[in-house]
Design a protein around this motif. Sequence first.
Motif, mmCIF file in Angstrom:
data_model
loop_
_atom_site.group_PDB
_atom_site.id
_atom_site.type_symbol
_atom_site.label_atom_id
_atom_site.label_comp_id
_atom_site.label_asym_id
_atom_site.label_seq_id
_atom_site.Cartn_x
_atom_site.Cartn_y
_atom_site.Cartn_z
ATOM 1 N N GLY A 17 43.957 -42.709 -0.305
ATOM 2 C CA GLY A 17 43.898 -41.303 0.077
ATOM 3 C C GLY A 17 42.512 -40.787 0.367
ATOM 4 N N VAL A 18 41.621 -41.669 0.867
ATOM 5 C CA VAL A 18 40.269 -41.251 1.219
ATOM 6 C C VAL A 18 39.962 -41.728 2.631
ATOM 7 N N SER A 19 38.771 -41.419 3.128
ATOM 8 C CA SER A 19 38.386 -41.860 4.469
ATOM 9 C C SER A 19 37.907 -43.309 4.446
ATOM 10 N N GLN A 20 37.875 -43.929 5.622
ATOM 11 C CA GLN A 20 37.362 -45.292 5.721
ATOM 12 C C GLN A 20 35.883 -45.348 5.380
ATOM 13 N N THR A 21 35.152 -44.263 5.694
ATOM 14 C CA THR A 21 33.740 -44.216 5.334
ATOM 15 C C THR A 21 33.570 -44.328 3.830
ATOM 16 N N THR A 22 34.397 -43.586 3.089
ATOM 17 C CA THR A 22 34.320 -43.631 1.635
ATOM 18 C C THR A 22 34.669 -45.016 1.120
ATOM 19 N N VAL A 23 35.709 -45.632 1.686
ATOM 20 C CA VAL A 23 36.084 -46.989 1.279
ATOM 21 C C VAL A 23 34.919 -47.946 1.463
ATOM 22 N N THR A 38 37.391 -41.464 -8.012
ATOM 23 C CA THR A 38 37.679 -41.888 -6.648
ATOM 24 C C THR A 38 37.282 -43.343 -6.438
ATOM 25 N N ARG A 39 36.148 -43.755 -6.992
ATOM 26 C CA ARG A 39 35.721 -45.151 -6.861
ATOM 27 C C ARG A 39 36.778 -46.109 -7.417
ATOM 28 N N GLU A 40 37.280 -45.782 -8.604
ATOM 29 C CA GLU A 40 38.258 -46.666 -9.231
ATOM 30 C C GLU A 40 39.554 -46.692 -8.435
ATOM 31 N N ARG A 41 39.947 -45.547 -7.859
ATOM 32 C CA ARG A 41 41.157 -45.516 -7.043
ATOM 33 C C ARG A 41 41.014 -46.423 -5.816
ATOM 34 N N VAL A 42 39.829 -46.400 -5.201
ATOM 35 C CA VAL A 42 39.576 -47.251 -4.043
ATOM 36 C C VAL A 42 39.571 -48.721 -4.454
ATOM 37 N N ARG A 43 38.889 -49.030 -5.558
ATOM 38 C CA ARG A 43 38.826 -50.432 -6.017
ATOM 39 C C ARG A 43 40.229 -50.970 -6.337
ATOM 40 N N GLN A 44 41.045 -50.128 -6.993
ATOM 41 C CA GLN A 44 42.391 -50.564 -7.356
ATOM 42 C C GLN A 44 43.231 -50.812 -6.113
ATOM 43 N N ALA A 45 43.117 -49.944 -5.121
ATOM 44 C CA ALA A 45 43.861 -50.138 -3.869
ATOM 45 C C ALA A 45 43.427 -51.426 -3.188
ATOM 46 N N ALA A 46 42.119 -51.705 -3.209
ATOM 47 C CA ALA A 46 41.608 -52.933 -2.598
ATOM 48 C C ALA A 46 42.158 -54.159 -3.320
ATOM 49 N N ARG A 47 42.202 -54.079 -4.660
ATOM 50 C CA ARG A 47 42.747 -55.202 -5.431
ATOM 51 C C ARG A 47 44.231 -55.400 -5.133
ATOM 52 N N ASP A 48 44.963 -54.303 -5.090
ATOM 53 C CA ASP A 48 46.402 -54.394 -4.845
ATOM 54 C C ASP A 48 46.709 -55.000 -3.478
ATOM 55 N N LEU A 49 45.861 -54.675 -2.492
ATOM 56 C CA LEU A 49 46.106 -55.132 -1.120
ATOM 57 C C LEU A 49 45.462 -56.490 -0.835
ATOM 58 N N ASP A 134 34.096 -37.029 -0.477
ATOM 59 C CA ASP A 134 33.158 -37.255 -1.567
ATOM 60 C C ASP A 134 31.863 -37.914 -1.131
ATOM 61 N N ILE A 135 31.927 -38.790 -0.134
ATOM 62 C CA ILE A 135 30.796 -39.645 0.146
ATOM 63 C C ILE A 135 29.589 -38.875 0.651
ATOM 64 N N VAL A 136 29.788 -37.793 1.386
ATOM 65 C CA VAL A 136 28.659 -37.084 1.946
ATOM 66 C C VAL A 136 28.681 -35.633 1.477
ATOM 67 N N ALA A 137 28.624 -35.451 0.185
ATOM 68 C CA ALA A 137 28.578 -34.100 -0.361
ATOM 69 C C ALA A 137 27.342 -33.371 0.132
ATOM 70 N N ASP A 138 26.269 -34.107 0.452
ATOM 71 C CA ASP A 138 25.062 -33.490 0.971
ATOM 72 C C ASP A 138 25.301 -32.865 2.341
ATOM 73 N N ALA A 139 26.224 -33.433 3.140
ATOM 74 C CA ALA A 139 26.566 -32.818 4.418
ATOM 75 C C ALA A 139 27.239 -31.482 4.191
ATOM 76 N N GLU A 140 28.149 -31.415 3.225
ATOM 77 C CA GLU A 140 28.815 -30.156 2.922
ATOM 78 C C GLU A 140 27.806 -29.125 2.441
ATOM 79 N N THR A 141 26.825 -29.566 1.645
ATOM 80 C CA THR A 141 25.777 -28.659 1.186
ATOM 81 C C THR A 141 24.990 -28.112 2.361
ATOM 82 N N SER A 142 24.667 -28.970 3.328
ATOM 83 C CA SER A 142 23.924 -28.525 4.501
ATOM 84 C C SER A 142 24.730 -27.537 5.324
#
Length: 310
Positions: A17-23, A38-49, A134-142
């Motif tokens: 449920g995240v972007s490819q950039t985040t993955v 979010t990191r753990e959710r991505v890692r778990q999905a990668a392991r499952d797949l 999540d990956i570019v919170a600095d962009a949202e800040t800008s």
Amino acid sequence: MSRSTRATAKDVARASGVSQTTVSFVLNGAAGHVSEETRERVRQAARDLGYVPNGSAQALRKGASRIVLLNVEGVPTGSGLGSYIKGLDAELAVHQHVLLVLHGHLSSQALSDVAQAVSARAVIDLGDAGRADDIVADAETSLDAFSAQADVPVRYLVDRGHRHLAAVMPDTPELQALAGLRGRLIRQATHAAGLPDCPTLVLPGGLGAAEERLRAFRTDHPDVTAVLAYNDDLALVMLAAMRNMGLRAPGDLAVVGFDDTPHGALFSPALTTVHLDAEAIGRSAARTALGLPAVDTASRPARVIVRESA
């Protein structure tokens, strides 16, 4: 269970449920701005797949480079972006990093591919706040900083007796991330000031079409006496359309722009605008991208540059 085809980063993104950039950044060890959940959710999905990253992704695990990517697709160069990039580049140089600026429409996958190819330390994506997750919170800040402080011009207009304000926004799809945010903040500022609802005039860049929109808007909203435009360029289109219609600023409509671009002072009437400390915003974004505290990089408050149009 065996798979007939190799799992891709797109599959992992869909499953988590995240972007490819985040993955890409999570699996490549360069996800400083991503929450642990979010990191753990991505890692778990990668392991499952059974996802296996390609060679460039594996290289990223050995250490990110000193390159920071800035994607500016859809952000007009006259919107304070030059000063923002100057501040961003200068602060990154202090910390021995290099800024790489990308232009043009990039999909999440394309941006991820570029980031992997150069082993980017961080990505600041001003082109699409909707995918900045999540990956570019600095962009949202800008984006927040570029759009914020809408209360400054609202207070200025209220102090001059205006009670019915409108926001003027572009009809260009590429600008919707920043324009939508700025429009919301203008409406919030008018609400906080106790003013009536702030309608929005969506104005095209062509003068003839702009006149037609403005005529219809004036018929529907005769009480509006002042407008806040998305940026100076759109404010100048507004002033040109008014002049062709025989309307005067500020007598018939007061007009305020954003970003204090140089050509606003050359128009007649000269454009009243909002100045933002974009260079400091860039420096702050650089420190955020590097995971550093924002020491001595706070931007100065926005201020109204008073000229003839409002």
